[in-house]
Scaffold this active site. Structure first.
Site, PDB file in Angstrom:
ATOM      1  N   GLY A   1     -12.972  -0.977   3.901  1.00 48.33           N
ATOM      2  CA  GLY A   1     -12.424  -0.925   2.534  1.00 48.33           C
ATOM      3  C   GLY A   1     -11.059  -1.581   2.405  1.00 48.33           C
TER       4      GLY A   1
ATOM      5  N   GLY B   1      -6.196   0.524   2.079  1.00 50.29           N
ATOM      6  CA  GLY B   1      -7.039   1.699   2.336  1.00 50.29           C
ATOM      7  C   GLY B   1      -6.949   2.694   1.188  1.00 50.29           C
TER       8      GLY B   1
ATOM      9  N   GLY C   1       0.823  -1.215   0.000  1.00 50.35           N
ATOM     10  CA  GLY C   1       0.000   0.000   0.000  1.00 50.35           C
ATOM     11  C   GLY C   1       0.851   1.257   0.000  1.00 50.35           C
TER      12      GLY C   1
ATOM     13  N   LYS D   1       1.939 -10.527  -3.691  1.00 45.00           N
ATOM     14  CA  LYS D   1       2.906  -9.505  -3.257  1.00 45.00           C
ATOM     15  C   LYS D   1       4.297 -10.103  -3.052  1.00 45.00           C
ATOM     16  CE  LYS D   1      -0.833  -6.758  -1.324  1.00 45.00           C
ATOM     17  NZ  LYS D   1      -1.679  -6.543  -0.131  1.00 45.00           N
TER      18      LYS D   1
HETATM   19  N1  HSE Z   1      -6.834  -6.538   0.452  1.00 41.66           N
HETATM   20  C1  HSE Z   1      -5.518  -5.998   0.510  1.00 41.66           C
HETATM   21  C2  HSE Z   1      -5.026  -6.038   1.956  1.00 41.66           C
HETATM   22  C3  HSE Z   1      -5.541  -4.601  -0.011  1.00 41.66           C
HETATM   23  O1  HSE Z   1      -5.834  -6.283   2.833  1.00 41.66           O
HETATM   24  O2  HSE Z   1      -3.841  -5.851   2.210  1.00 41.66           O
HETATM   25  C4  HSE Z   1      -4.206  -4.016  -0.267  1.00 41.66           C
HETATM   26  O3  HSE Z   1      -3.484  -4.746  -1.192  1.00 41.66           O
END
Ligand code: HSE
Length: 406
Positions: free
Chosen positions: A182, A297, A129, A200
């Protein structure tokens, strides 16, 4: 003036537009570029927004506008995102994406397309993120050999595990809260079963080791089998259960993996809570660094997208430091079953003499109110697959979770 477009007006797309509108002047002053939002592509209508005039439903409006030099793809999923991204790159337009599925499955091909058309394919937002981790790995740490990576790469599961541990919430209640905030994917299976973290670790591993690592090649286990009993044993014994994406060198191969781990309280990763992500990177010069921040987020993810958009707008030509080649096969991936680990095992219907006859010396764990026929212990380090085979010969194995060793 640099014109950019945004593909998708969901959580991250609307966040990217919001953050750009919030900071446009600052970006102009501090970065020396006058960015303009040219288009937002979405099949839905968004009347009444101050920027409603920017919407289009036709990708050709973006492809055929030579003033658009950078495109942010924040739609998610592989199709049609892949088709749109490839079309943009083939037109020499740089693309920045938060779409980890796209990068994990098609990264090598899209990087090659960007190179062939003298533009860039960037994806800082796809991993961690808001956390800058990809760019530091191929810039600040470029003088090192990366020897391993281990991280909490999924905010939703970390949020769920934190709420279960600290607030005594049930799994479903914690998941709903994560979705309401979210954080979760549209289908939260991708979070809970580790597929999101797997994408990832594929991206991080591909960047670190210079060859595309496909998600299908990675051993992946999620958190849906974690029980309150496991959490109680971990807590009473100086551990936190975390979903860890990792990759390490094993001889001349590498071993990427996603699995829940018993992380000792002495390790920094154990105290990373809520939606926060943290990524430990190990290297032969810098030893270890940890990257930490909000891994999911709206605005945190938008922050990374916008950072890439600004970088692309400032760059001319392809930045080859963020590049990897495709891989013909997975012969460079080590066999996880042969790799030594220690495991926490929870059994019923066994006894200490049977356990010790199979494993030798083990560390027994305790928890309040454990039933009389339950035993939990941590094995010595043995090949992963051998532990499964041996423990299956004991009573009923209720849980089996690897221990994280830094
Ligand atoms: N669904 C993912 C998480 C969103 O919870 O990390 C960000 O990649």
């Amino acid at each position: 003036m640099s014109k950019f477009a945004v593909l998708g007006h969901g959580v991250v797309g609307s966040g990217t537009v919001e953050l750009f509108n919030m900071n446009r002047e600052l970006i102009h002053q501090r970065q020396g570029i006058d960015l303009e939002l040219g288009y937002i592509l979405d099949i839905r209508d968004f009347p009444g927004l101050p920027y409603s005039d920017k919407f289009t439903k036709d990708i050709n409006d973006i492809l055929n506008d030579d003033e658009v030099t950078v495109v942010a793809e924040v739609m998610g999923g592989v199709h049609p995102a892949y088709d749109f991204v490839l079309a943009c790159l083939n037109k020499g337009k740089s693309v920045c994406t938060s779409n980890k599925e796209l990068v994990a499955k098609k990264g090598a091909e899209l990087l090659r397309a960007a190179k062939e058309h003298n533009c860039n394919f960037m994806f800082e937002a796809s991993t961690g993120g808001a956390i800058p981790v990809l760019r530091p790995m191929h810039t600040c740490l470029a003088g090192n050999e990366i020897t391993g990576i281990a991280g909490i790469l999924n905010g939703t599961t970390n949020f769920i595990l934190t709420k279960m541990k600290e607030d005594g919430m049930g799994f479903a209640e914690a998941l709903k809260l994560a979705q309401d905030n979210g954080y979760a994917e549209k289908d939260p299976t991708a979070d809970i079963e580790g597929h999101d973290a797997c994408r990832k670790i594929c991206i991080l591993s591909s960047l670190a080791f210079g060859r595309h690592i496909y998600p299908d090649w990675v051993y992946c286990e999620g958190i849906s089998a974690i029980t309150e009993e496991d959490t109680a044993y971990a807590e009473a014994s100086g551990y936190a259960i975390k979903l860890i994406g990792s990759v390490e060198r094993v001889g001349d191969k590498i071993l990427p993996m996603v699995a829940p781990r018993f992380v000792p309280d002495s390790c920094e990763l154990s105290s990373v809570s809520d939606v926060f992500n943290a990524i430990m990177v190990y290297g032969n010069g810098f030893d270890q660094v940890m990257f930490y921040g909000k891994g999911a987020g709206k605005l945190p993810t938008a922050s990374a997208v916008l950072g890439d958009v600004i970088d692309c707008a400032k760059k001319s030509g392809t930045d080859m430091s963020q590049y990897w080649e495709d891989s013909a096969d997975n012969s460079f991936i080590a066999d996880y079953a042969a790799h030594p680990v220690r495991k926490y095992i929870r059994t019923t219907g066994s006894d200490k003499s049977a356990i010790e006859a199979k494993f030798g010396k083990v560390d027994y764990l305790s928890r309040p109110d454990a039933p009389a026929d339950e035993l939990a212990f941590i094995t010595p380090a043995l090949p992963d697959g051998d532990i499964d085979r041996i423990s299956a010969e004991l009573g009923t194995v209720k849980s089996s979770i690897r221990v994280y060793e830094a």
